[in-house]
Design an enzyme around this catalytic site. Structure first.
Site, PDB file in Angstrom:
ATOM      1  N   GLY A 246      55.490  36.301  51.153  1.00  0.00           N
ATOM      2  CA  GLY A 246      56.560  35.410  51.591  1.00  0.00           C
ATOM      3  C   GLY A 246      57.088  35.659  52.987  1.00  0.00           C
ATOM      4  CD  GLU A 288      51.044  39.678  45.054  1.00  0.00           C
ATOM      5  OE1 GLU A 288      50.367  40.047  44.083  1.00  0.00           O
ATOM      6  OE2 GLU A 288      51.871  38.747  44.995  1.00  0.00           O
ATOM      7  N   PRO A 289      51.065  39.632  51.288  1.00  0.00           N
ATOM      8  CG  PRO A 289      50.675  40.803  53.273  1.00  0.00           C
ATOM      9  CD  PRO A 289      50.714  40.973  51.781  1.00  0.00           C
ATOM     10  NE  ARG A 291      54.317  30.743  55.065  1.00  0.00           N
ATOM     11  CZ  ARG A 291      54.208  29.492  54.629  1.00  0.00           C
ATOM     12  NH1 ARG A 291      53.724  28.564  55.418  1.00  0.00           N
ATOM     13  NH2 ARG A 291      54.577  29.165  53.396  1.00  0.00           N
ATOM     14  NE  ARG A 328      52.425  24.992  55.092  1.00  0.00           N
ATOM     15  CZ  ARG A 328      53.459  25.171  55.877  1.00  0.00           C
ATOM     16  NH1 ARG A 328      53.375  24.866  57.152  1.00  0.00           N
ATOM     17  NH2 ARG A 328      54.582  25.667  55.417  1.00  0.00           N
ATOM     18  CB  CYS A 359      45.038   4.644  54.734  1.00  0.00           C
ATOM     19  SG  CYS A 359      45.387   2.924  54.921  1.00  0.00           S
ATOM     20  CD  GLU A 360      49.455   8.086  51.945  1.00  0.00           C
ATOM     21  OE1 GLU A 360      50.702   8.001  51.910  1.00  0.00           O
ATOM     22  OE2 GLU A 360      48.728   7.963  50.953  1.00  0.00           O
ATOM     23  CE1 TYR A 388      49.409  29.343  50.595  1.00  0.00           C
ATOM     24  CE2 TYR A 388      50.749  30.010  52.458  1.00  0.00           C
ATOM     25  CZ  TYR A 388      50.246  30.256  51.206  1.00  0.00           C
ATOM     26  OH  TYR A 388      50.567  31.418  50.560  1.00  0.00           O
TER      27      TYR A 388
HETATM   28  C1  LIG Z   1      52.476  35.552  43.697  1.00  0.00           C
HETATM   29  C2  LIG Z   1      52.356  35.247  45.133  1.00  0.00           C
HETATM   30  N1  LIG Z   1      52.060  36.230  45.978  1.00  0.00           N
HETATM   31  C3  LIG Z   1      51.921  36.001  47.299  1.00  0.00           C
HETATM   32  C4  LIG Z   1      52.102  34.748  47.828  1.00  0.00           C
HETATM   33  C5  LIG Z   1      51.910  34.584  49.307  1.00  0.00           C
HETATM   34  O1  LIG Z   1      52.980  34.121  49.966  1.00  0.00           O
HETATM   35  P1  LIG Z   1      52.949  34.022  51.557  1.00  0.00           P
HETATM   36  O2  LIG Z   1      51.749  33.279  51.949  1.00  0.00           O
HETATM   37  O3  LIG Z   1      54.191  33.294  51.867  1.00  0.00           O
HETATM   38  O4  LIG Z   1      52.965  35.421  52.088  1.00  0.00           O
HETATM   39  C6  LIG Z   1      52.441  33.673  46.996  1.00  0.00           C
HETATM   40  C7  LIG Z   1      52.698  32.331  47.537  1.00  0.00           C
HETATM   41  O5  LIG Z   1      53.831  31.961  47.744  1.00  0.00           O
HETATM   42  C8  LIG Z   1      52.564  33.933  45.596  1.00  0.00           C
HETATM   43  O6  LIG Z   1      52.833  32.954  44.757  1.00  0.00           O
HETATM   44  N1  LIG Z   2      51.585  26.106  50.232  1.00  0.00           N
HETATM   45  C1  LIG Z   2      52.857  26.601  50.620  1.00  0.00           C
HETATM   46  C2  LIG Z   2      53.082  28.053  50.322  1.00  0.00           C
HETATM   47  C3  LIG Z   2      52.417  28.533  49.099  1.00  0.00           C
HETATM   48  C4  LIG Z   2      53.317  28.843  48.004  1.00  0.00           C
HETATM   49  C5  LIG Z   2      52.523  29.630  47.004  1.00  0.00           C
HETATM   50  N2  LIG Z   2      53.356  30.088  45.897  1.00  0.00           N
HETATM   51  C6  LIG Z   2      53.104  26.319  52.089  1.00  0.00           C
HETATM   52  O1  LIG Z   2      52.259  25.814  52.749  1.00  0.00           O
HETATM   53  O2  LIG Z   2      54.125  26.619  52.617  1.00  0.00           O
END
Ligand SMILES: Cc1ncc(COP(=O)(O)O)c(C=O)c1O
Ligand SMILES: N[C@@H](CCCC[NH3+])C(=O)O
Length: 432
Positions: A246, A288-289, A291, A328, A359-360, A388
């Site tokens: 996150g 668990e990074p 993004r 996104r 087409c949106e 993502y």
């Molecule tokens: C369980 C879990 N771990 C890790 C992540 C990765 O999050 P982020 O990509 O924001 O680091 C997510 C997605 O939100 C998730 O659902």
């Molecule tokens: N897909 C989302 C984040 C993933 C959430 C996963 N739990 C985004 O682009 O921001």
């Protein structure tokens, strides 16, 4: 934001030491390009912050952010773990040669086939999400006379300050065992009574694209509260506390992202305080990074085509991709920034909408973007699209998904081929 060292003498954007305009011409557009060194650097930033702390730790890349054979291979080289959330991600990771024992398997509705696949391949840990899944896994382990490591995913009752779709830790969430109502301790007892499941720890994930450390501080405190309670009531002490991912990144100059080191320092400080205060042994801390590992390293290259000028109002500059390769902006109102890759040194002369070809009406990649004068054939690069973007890509309007290229040290390599029209009909069958 783009720094001047990313521009070469021709005024072209460089990615991983390669001229992006050459990449666009070599592989065509739309094209996703990753600067691999930037991925490695992000991993190392997380690692170094933990190393300094002396805590035992594990970094598990959340591969939903971008899953492909090539990225699993890079992350394996960087010696981190990965998490997967589907049979497809697990299959891809294994295909890449990623060691099964470094894989965590997540998901709120893993199927019997997916759980069997995880058990047969001896994944490192299955992160249990609900009672139905515990039941399924109990049966599978019994039938196969097998054992597995598990963790319990908890819903800690903490809401991250982020987009509603990116919140996962609040009580009203589809993920995990609720702590407040006693579901979590019921799950604990059930797992502890099963000799085939080795409960290595507890997990929680509060959301995605988080800018502040407060949510993580609250989460650490909550996890230690639970650990203390479970030690007293059930004599269970988690060896691992997994705090999920996150960690937010800056997509534009309004985003104030803090670096991995700031997050990790605060997490470590709180973990040490809590362990001392509660007289608990220091657990291993997992994160668990997703993004933050791949987001800033990714660029989406498009070719500019048509243009619409609405008299006295605004202009739309249209590109050859859009919501099919980056959902996104339409889904989360995400705000990106772009540059014209072949005109990096030119003065910005206008403010336009960057529109996709789908087409949106909602297929607007960037609402307001300052650009130099452009013409058809110019290459537009949207920045920070590595997370993502491709992983959420679709074939809407039967547009093929783009190719993906890795660039590093002045070399480029195709890691995912562009889909062809033939690929699009490969699974179709005649009706008549
Ligand atoms: C369980 C879990 N771990 C890790 C992540 C990765 O999050 P982020 O990509 O924001 O680091 C997510 C997605 O939100 C998730 O659902
Ligand atoms: N897909 C989302 C984040 C993933 C959430 C996963 N739990 C985004 O682009 O921001």
């Amino acid at each position: 934001m783009i720094s001047s060292e990313l521009t070469n003498k021709n005024g072209h954007l460089m990615i991983g030491g390669v001229d992006s305009v050459d990449l666009a011409s070599k592989y065509q557009t739309p094209l996703v390009v990753y600067d691999v060194e930037e991925i490695r650097n992000q991993v190392r930033l997380f690692k170094n912050s933990f190393e300094k702390s002396g805590l035992n730790y594990q970094i598990s890349y959340a591969s939903k952010a971008f899953a492909a054979v090539g990225i699993y291979q890079v992350l394996n080289q960087e010696d981190v773990h990965t998490d997967v959330v589907s049979g497809g991600e697990l299959f891809t990771a294994l295909k890449a040669g990623f060691p099964a024992d470094k894989i965590s398997f997540h998901g709120n509705n893993k199927s019997q086939e997916e759980l069997e696949m995880a058990v047969d391949n001896h994944v490192g840990v299955i992160i249990l999400d609900n009672f139905y899944e515990i039941g399924l896994l109990e049966e599978i382990l019994e039938t196969k006379d097998a054992k597995t490591n598990v963790m319990l995913r908890l819903t800690p009752g903490i809401s991250a300050h982020t987009h509603k779709y990116d919140q996962t830790g609040q009580v009203d969430s589809k993920f995990g065992f609720d702590v407040g109502s006693g579901q979590a301790s019921e799950a604990l007892q059930r797992v502890l009574s099963n000799k085939r499941m080795n409960l290595i720890g507890i997990h929680a994930h509060i959301g995605s694209q988080i800018f502040g450390v407060e949510g993580f501080v609250m989460l650490v405190k909550k996890m230690f509260e639970i650990a203390e309670d479970w030690k007293n009531k059930f004599s269970y002490v988690p060896q691992v506390i997994n705090l999920g991912g996150g960690f937010g990144i800056s997509y534009n100059d309004q985003d104030e992202a803090i670096g991995p080191d700031v997050f990790i320092q605060k997490i470590v400080e709180t973990v040490k305080q809590q362990a001392k205060a509660k007289d608990l042994a220091l657990p291993e801390i997992w994160i668990e990074p997703g993004r933050s590992i791949v987001g800033p390293a990714g660029y989406s290259l498009y070719t500019i085509g048509s243009r619409k000028d609405v008299p006295d109002l605004t202009s739309y500059v249209n590109v050859d991709g859009g919501m099919g390769d980056n959902i996104r902006p339409a889904l989360y109102q995400a705000k990106y920034e772009a540059v014209v890759a072949n005109k990096m040194d030119e003065k910005l002369t206008e403010d336009v909408h960057i529109a996709g070809k789908y087409c949106e009406s909602g297929d607007i990649l960037i609402d307001h973007q300052k650009l130099p004068d452009t013409k058809a054939g110019d290459i537009l690069a949207i920045l920070d699209t590595g997370a993502y973007g491709y992983s959420m890509a679709s074939n809407y309007n039967r547009n093929p998904r783009p190719a993906v290229v890795f660039a590093e040290d002045g070399h480029d390599k195709l890691v995912v081929e562009r889909e062809s029209y033939e690929d699009l009909v490969k699974l179709d069958r005649n009706y008549i």
